[in-house]
Scaffold this motif. Structure first.
Motif, short mmCIF file in Angstrom:
data_model
loop_
_atom_site.label_atom_id
_atom_site.label_comp_id
_atom_site.label_asym_id
_atom_site.label_seq_id
_atom_site.Cartn_x
_atom_site.Cartn_y
_atom_site.Cartn_z
N HIS A 95 0.84 -1.20 0.00
CA HIS A 95 0.00 0.00 0.00
C HIS A 95 0.88 1.26 0.00
CE1 HIS A 95 -3.15 2.87 1.04
NE2 HIS A 95 -4.03 1.92 0.76
N PRO A 96 0.57 2.24 -0.83
CA PRO A 96 1.45 3.42 -0.95
C PRO A 96 1.47 4.34 0.27
CG PRO A 96 -0.55 3.71 -2.24
CD PRO A 96 -0.55 2.29 -1.78
N LEU A 97 0.54 4.14 1.23
CA LEU A 97 0.47 5.05 2.35
C LEU A 97 0.96 4.45 3.67
CD1 LEU A 97 -2.91 6.91 1.69
CD2 LEU A 97 -0.58 7.73 1.33
N PHE A 98 1.65 3.30 3.57
CA PHE A 98 2.18 2.68 4.79
C PHE A 98 3.63 2.24 4.60
CE2 PHE A 98 -2.42 2.04 5.23
CZ PHE A 98 -2.60 2.55 6.51
N VAL A 99 4.41 2.35 5.67
CA VAL A 99 5.79 1.87 5.66
C VAL A 99 6.03 1.13 6.97
CG1 VAL A 99 6.74 4.00 6.68
CG2 VAL A 99 8.20 2.50 5.32
N ARG A 100 6.76 0.03 6.89
CA ARG A 100 6.98 -0.81 8.06
C ARG A 100 8.03 -0.20 8.98
NH1 ARG A 100 8.07 -7.39 7.90
NH2 ARG A 100 7.77 -7.75 10.16
N LEU A 101 7.81 -0.29 10.28
CA LEU A 101 8.78 0.18 11.26
C LEU A 101 9.99 -0.75 11.28
CD1 LEU A 101 6.50 2.07 12.18
CD2 LEU A 101 7.08 1.51 14.55
N THR A 102 11.13 -0.18 11.52
CA THR A 102 12.36 -0.96 11.64
C THR A 102 12.40 -1.66 12.99
OG1 THR A 102 13.60 0.86 12.63
CG2 THR A 102 13.55 0.73 10.21
#
Length: 256
Positions: free
Chosen positions: A206-213
């Protein structure tokens, strides 16, 4: 000490108390099958829009102009809410649960906790709604209203033809992105590796989410509560099962 069904959510690690609160409802009187078909007709009342939602019915005077910021989707017996409440005493949190008996249990428990801690004013910031979040979420929350959403041990819907019933899908993620503010977080955890991979794949795509490191996960005190705060999580631990968490941040909207 091994927790029992009646005390498991009451032995809190955080403030305000670690005592066993008298007068709590017993889960054995509120048992219901673990999952419910979200596409069935559940005869649910819901607001026409967020403007029609009167949160004072859930929080009383404590709402006082506040809006709900945390939503636990499929909150089960409310363990996460009970633990988060002392950590964020000024933040309104709502549990959304489709099962009638289970939501009744959570409500009775919250009322008992409020009464027991009436002098201190604890647990006024948590409440539960009996609703179907897969259908009616935008009816409750404004655009960008939420800062945290939780999906703890959701129904895996193992059969391929039922994967469309899963709580994390591309279309539903767009709804979650709508009600989450920029920088808001989606927390997931499951003991089903296939479901974990599914949720991570859809959120990553999804273009509006990024996973936390991993570093960001370790720095977030909420992440540690995902494992044991729910009845499902405790059951997995008793059975020596594995748990897979993943947390994603809501990205800013792209420029027009």
């Amino acid at each position: 000490m091994e927790e029992t069904a009646e005390t498991s959510d009451v032995q809190l690690d955080a403030k305000p108390t670690c005592e066993t609160v008298p007068g709590l409802p017993q889960k054995k009187h509120y048992r219901q099958r673990a999952h419910s078909n979200p596409h069935s007709d559940h005869d649910i009342e819901y607001p026409l829009s967020p403007l029609h939602m009167d949160w004072t019915e859930n929080y009383g005077d404590f709402a006082n102009g506040r809006l709900v910021e945390f939503a636990d989707i499929g909150c089960g017996y409310g363990g996460l809410l009970m633990r988060l409440s002392p950590m964020f005493p000024d933040t309104l949190m709502i549990g959304m649960e489709i099962r009638v008996k289970v939501s009744d249990y959570v409500n009775e428990k919250i009322q008992a906790l409020r009464k027991h801690h009436e002098k201190e004013g604890h647990y006024r910031n948590i409440a539960v709604l009996r609703t179907n979040a897969m259908k009616y979420l935008p009816n409750y929350f404004n655009k960008g209203q939420l800062s945290k959403m939780f999906f703890l041990f959701p129904d895996p819907h193992f059969k391929n033809k039922k994967h469309k019933w899963r709580i994390i899908t591309r279309s539903l993620l767009s709804e979650y992105a709508y009600v989450l503010r920029e920088g808001g977080l989606i927390y997931t955890i499951t003991d089903v590796k296939d479901l974990h991979d599914w949720m991570v794949l859809h959120l990553t795509d999804h273009p509006l989410f990024v996973r936390l490191t991993d570093e960001e996960l370790k720095a977030d005190p909420v992440v540690g509560m995902l494992y044991e705060s729910t009845e499902e999580g405790q059951k997995v631990t008793r059975n020596d099962g594995e748990k897979w968490p993943a947390v994603f941040r809501r990205l800013p909207n792209p420029p027009l």
